[in-house]
Write a protein that holds these residues in place. Sequence first.
Motif, PDB file in Angstrom:
ATOM      1  N   MET A   1     -19.573 -33.838  53.557  1.00 41.81           N
ATOM      2  CA  MET A   1     -18.618 -33.991  52.463  1.00 41.81           C
ATOM      3  C   MET A   1     -17.329 -34.673  52.921  1.00 41.81           C
ATOM      4  O   MET A   1     -16.561 -35.186  52.106  1.00 41.81           O
ATOM      5  CB  MET A   1     -18.289 -32.621  51.847  1.00 41.81           C
ATOM      6  CG  MET A   1     -17.643 -31.638  52.801  1.00 41.81           C
ATOM      7  SD  MET A   1     -17.354 -29.997  52.060  1.00 41.81           S
ATOM      8  CE  MET A   1     -18.798 -29.098  52.556  1.00 41.81           C
ATOM      9  N   PHE A   2     -17.096 -34.687  54.255  1.00 41.78           N
ATOM     10  CA  PHE A   2     -15.894 -35.337  54.796  1.00 41.78           C
ATOM     11  C   PHE A   2     -16.243 -36.540  55.663  1.00 41.78           C
ATOM     12  O   PHE A   2     -15.434 -36.998  56.456  1.00 41.78           O
ATOM     13  CB  PHE A   2     -15.073 -34.333  55.608  1.00 41.78           C
ATOM     14  CG  PHE A   2     -14.558 -33.175  54.789  1.00 41.78           C
ATOM     15  CD1 PHE A   2     -13.675 -33.377  53.739  1.00 41.78           C
ATOM     16  CD2 PHE A   2     -14.978 -31.880  55.044  1.00 41.78           C
ATOM     17  CE1 PHE A   2     -13.212 -32.325  52.973  1.00 41.78           C
ATOM     18  CE2 PHE A   2     -14.521 -30.809  54.290  1.00 41.78           C
ATOM     19  CZ  PHE A   2     -13.631 -31.032  53.248  1.00 41.78           C
ATOM     20  N   GLY A   3     -17.484 -37.030  55.527  1.00 43.12           N
ATOM     21  CA  GLY A   3     -17.847 -38.286  56.178  1.00 43.12           C
ATOM     22  C   GLY A   3     -18.529 -38.178  57.524  1.00 43.12           C
ATOM     23  O   GLY A   3     -18.905 -39.198  58.106  1.00 43.12           O
ATOM     24  N   LEU A   4     -18.697 -36.949  58.059  1.00 38.33           N
ATOM     25  CA  LEU A   4     -19.398 -36.786  59.334  1.00 38.33           C
ATOM     26  C   LEU A   4     -20.799 -36.270  59.028  1.00 38.33           C
ATOM     27  O   LEU A   4     -21.000 -35.082  58.788  1.00 38.33           O
ATOM     28  CB  LEU A   4     -18.642 -35.812  60.242  1.00 38.33           C
ATOM     29  CG  LEU A   4     -19.212 -35.581  61.652  1.00 38.33           C
ATOM     30  CD1 LEU A   4     -19.275 -36.879  62.429  1.00 38.33           C
ATOM     31  CD2 LEU A   4     -18.376 -34.546  62.403  1.00 38.33           C
ATOM     32  N   LYS A   5     -21.785 -37.165  59.028  1.00 35.79           N
ATOM     33  CA  LYS A   5     -23.136 -36.850  58.544  1.00 35.79           C
ATOM     34  C   LYS A   5     -23.992 -36.153  59.595  1.00 35.79           C
ATOM     35  O   LYS A   5     -23.775 -36.279  60.802  1.00 35.79           O
ATOM     36  CB  LYS A   5     -23.831 -38.141  58.099  1.00 35.79           C
ATOM     37  CG  LYS A   5     -23.196 -38.820  56.888  1.00 35.79           C
ATOM     38  CD  LYS A   5     -23.489 -38.038  55.626  1.00 35.79           C
ATOM     39  CE  LYS A   5     -23.032 -38.745  54.374  1.00 35.79           C
ATOM     40  NZ  LYS A   5     -23.246 -37.957  53.176  1.00 35.79           N
TER      41      LYS A   5
ATOM     42  N   VAL B   1     -21.810 -25.138  64.912  1.00 40.13           N
ATOM     43  CA  VAL B   1     -22.235 -26.426  64.365  1.00 40.13           C
ATOM     44  C   VAL B   1     -22.610 -27.355  65.515  1.00 40.13           C
ATOM     45  O   VAL B   1     -22.072 -27.253  66.618  1.00 40.13           O
ATOM     46  CB  VAL B   1     -21.147 -27.087  63.492  1.00 40.13           C
ATOM     47  CG1 VAL B   1     -20.925 -26.304  62.222  1.00 40.13           C
ATOM     48  CG2 VAL B   1     -19.848 -27.266  64.254  1.00 40.13           C
ATOM     49  N   GLY B   2     -23.576 -28.251  65.210  1.00 41.09           N
ATOM     50  CA  GLY B   2     -24.011 -29.216  66.215  1.00 41.09           C
ATOM     51  C   GLY B   2     -25.167 -28.746  67.058  1.00 41.09           C
ATOM     52  O   GLY B   2     -25.452 -29.321  68.106  1.00 41.09           O
TER      53      GLY B   2
ATOM     54  N   ASP C   1     -27.567 -27.604  56.499  1.00 38.45           N
ATOM     55  CA  ASP C   1     -27.532 -28.948  57.076  1.00 38.45           C
ATOM     56  C   ASP C   1     -26.374 -29.723  56.477  1.00 38.45           C
ATOM     57  O   ASP C   1     -26.017 -29.529  55.312  1.00 38.45           O
ATOM     58  CB  ASP C   1     -28.844 -29.689  56.790  1.00 38.45           C
ATOM     59  CG  ASP C   1     -30.014 -29.108  57.587  1.00 38.45           C
ATOM     60  OD1 ASP C   1     -29.768 -28.567  58.684  1.00 38.45           O
ATOM     61  OD2 ASP C   1     -31.155 -29.176  57.101  1.00 38.45           O
ATOM     62  N   ASP C   2     -25.789 -30.588  57.294  1.00 38.33           N
ATOM     63  CA  ASP C   2     -24.788 -31.527  56.798  1.00 38.33           C
ATOM     64  C   ASP C   2     -23.551 -30.848  56.206  1.00 38.33           C
ATOM     65  O   ASP C   2     -23.034 -31.265  55.168  1.00 38.33           O
ATOM     66  CB  ASP C   2     -25.425 -32.452  55.747  1.00 38.33           C
ATOM     67  CG  ASP C   2     -24.700 -33.796  55.664  1.00 38.33           C
ATOM     68  OD1 ASP C   2     -24.024 -34.158  56.643  1.00 38.33           O
ATOM     69  OD2 ASP C   2     -24.796 -34.444  54.619  1.00 38.33           O
TER      70      ASP C   2
ATOM     71  N   VAL D   1     -14.266 -32.131  61.337  1.00 39.24           N
ATOM     72  CA  VAL D   1     -14.188 -33.586  61.178  1.00 39.24           C
ATOM     73  C   VAL D   1     -12.875 -34.115  61.753  1.00 39.24           C
ATOM     74  O   VAL D   1     -12.855 -35.128  62.476  1.00 39.24           O
ATOM     75  CB  VAL D   1     -14.339 -33.976  59.695  1.00 39.24           C
ATOM     76  CG1 VAL D   1     -14.116 -35.478  59.519  1.00 39.24           C
ATOM     77  CG2 VAL D   1     -15.721 -33.586  59.184  1.00 39.24           C
ATOM     78  N   MET D   2     -11.769 -33.436  61.487  1.00 45.07           N
ATOM     79  CA  MET D   2     -10.467 -33.906  61.958  1.00 45.07           C
ATOM     80  C   MET D   2     -10.318 -33.794  63.471  1.00 45.07           C
ATOM     81  O   MET D   2      -9.588 -34.567  64.095  1.00 45.07           O
ATOM     82  CB  MET D   2      -9.341 -33.127  61.269  1.00 45.07           C
ATOM     83  CG  MET D   2      -9.134 -33.493  59.805  1.00 45.07           C
ATOM     84  SD  MET D   2      -7.678 -32.664  59.084  1.00 45.07           S
ATOM     85  CE  MET D   2      -6.340 -33.453  59.995  1.00 45.07           C
TER      86      MET D   2
END
Length: 464
Positions: free
Chosen positions: A339-343, A156-157, A334-335, A116-117
Amino acid sequence: MSITKPSLPKGTRDFSPIEMVKRNYIYDTIKTVFRKYGYAEIQTPSMENLQTLTGKYGDEGDKLIFKILNSGEFLNEPKKKSFDFAQDENSNRLVSLISEKALRYDLTVPFARYVVMHQSEITFPFKRFQVQPVWRADRPQKGRYREFYQCDADVVGSPSLLNEAEFVLIYHEALSNLGLTDFDIKINNRKILSGIAEIIGKPELIVDMTVAIDKLDKIGLDGVSKELLERGFTEVDIEKLKPVILLEGSNVEKLESLRTVLASSATGLKGIEEIETVFNYVAKLTTSNTQLATQIIELDITLARGLNYYTGCIFEVKTNEVAMGSIGGGGRYDDLTGMFGLKDLTGVGISFGADRIYDVLEELKLFPTSAQQGTKVLISNFDEKAELYALPLLQQLREANIASELYPASAKLKKQMSYADGKNIPYVILIGDKEMQSGLLTLKDMASGEQEKLAIADIIARLK
């Protein structure tokens, strides 16, 4: 000044030079395979902000997080006034006042935070691996430590099931390279388990169902049936479950049986389709040995690790050569970063149980000689003249990438041989007046005791 008796915190270990060589052999072998499949290494700090970790592992997991006290006067007057020591029994509220950081509990949550960062710098799909220590305030016991290493790889992704298939191959290649020959890579799918619970009308009891089925090899069908009844299932439910509980045959035969049982469950059929896709990828990726695809992966419908965490394929690896729990596992989630805002960023990952693998290799005596020694050759040192003669020879050995030492001071031969024995150095070069005059050095094999006269070029060729 009082003398403090040296000790270690419970649940932690020192590693000797020999143990470190062996541990690094395991890590290097696994890392080489990770890199071969396109995974790049990252590292995250030993500590994270406490709020990053809290609430990610459930109530029991949160209790095992090692908190770090704030620096300086961590309980100042305003904080003392805000906490009534006489009335407030909730220690968690006190923790929030005196601790803002914690040692990482695993590598997964820090990885999610990292993604996320750094999302603007990352090329997706992002394939990373990480080999670092984690800490848990668990009760220490045999095989369970408060500080231990995890060895993870995640992508991921990418929703592609090619990732799952490649993880099967990564497990097979890495463990084979470590010398293991008899191990099972088991696979299941959360959707299949959900479908089974769905067709018997008990979707809310999926965890109870899988916990009971998982004990089949220990308590038998009667024991499983009894436990299912105790967990809220009926005799009718059990009759529907029997074809699943007693699932046998090849992977293809198991899937055909499941397709019949799950005919009315769209979720279950989707899980079967995903498993078949993984099997097909593995078969295509192992064309050099058509038998390999069926040998290295097994559908195990009782596998249910991390059931509330995983959403698709689930893996577990066990060795059959030593009585040991799983030596690896993972699955699709999934997802991860939600938890850190990147859905909606799907991922799949696996982990190697490096500590257990170490114990297995130790018990089977599979560590190669190269993973049990550091220095390969010691040059003796009898006097200043011999020392000066040896220095350029020492440099030649090191330039040839042969781990070499010159005994650091002139000493009796017995003391120098004892040093070589103590460090498990397999060869010693003896240099006396005759050797310096002739240029032929005495190479001693410490295991056999045999000695022969060789020029330095021949010694280098022999030791390489």
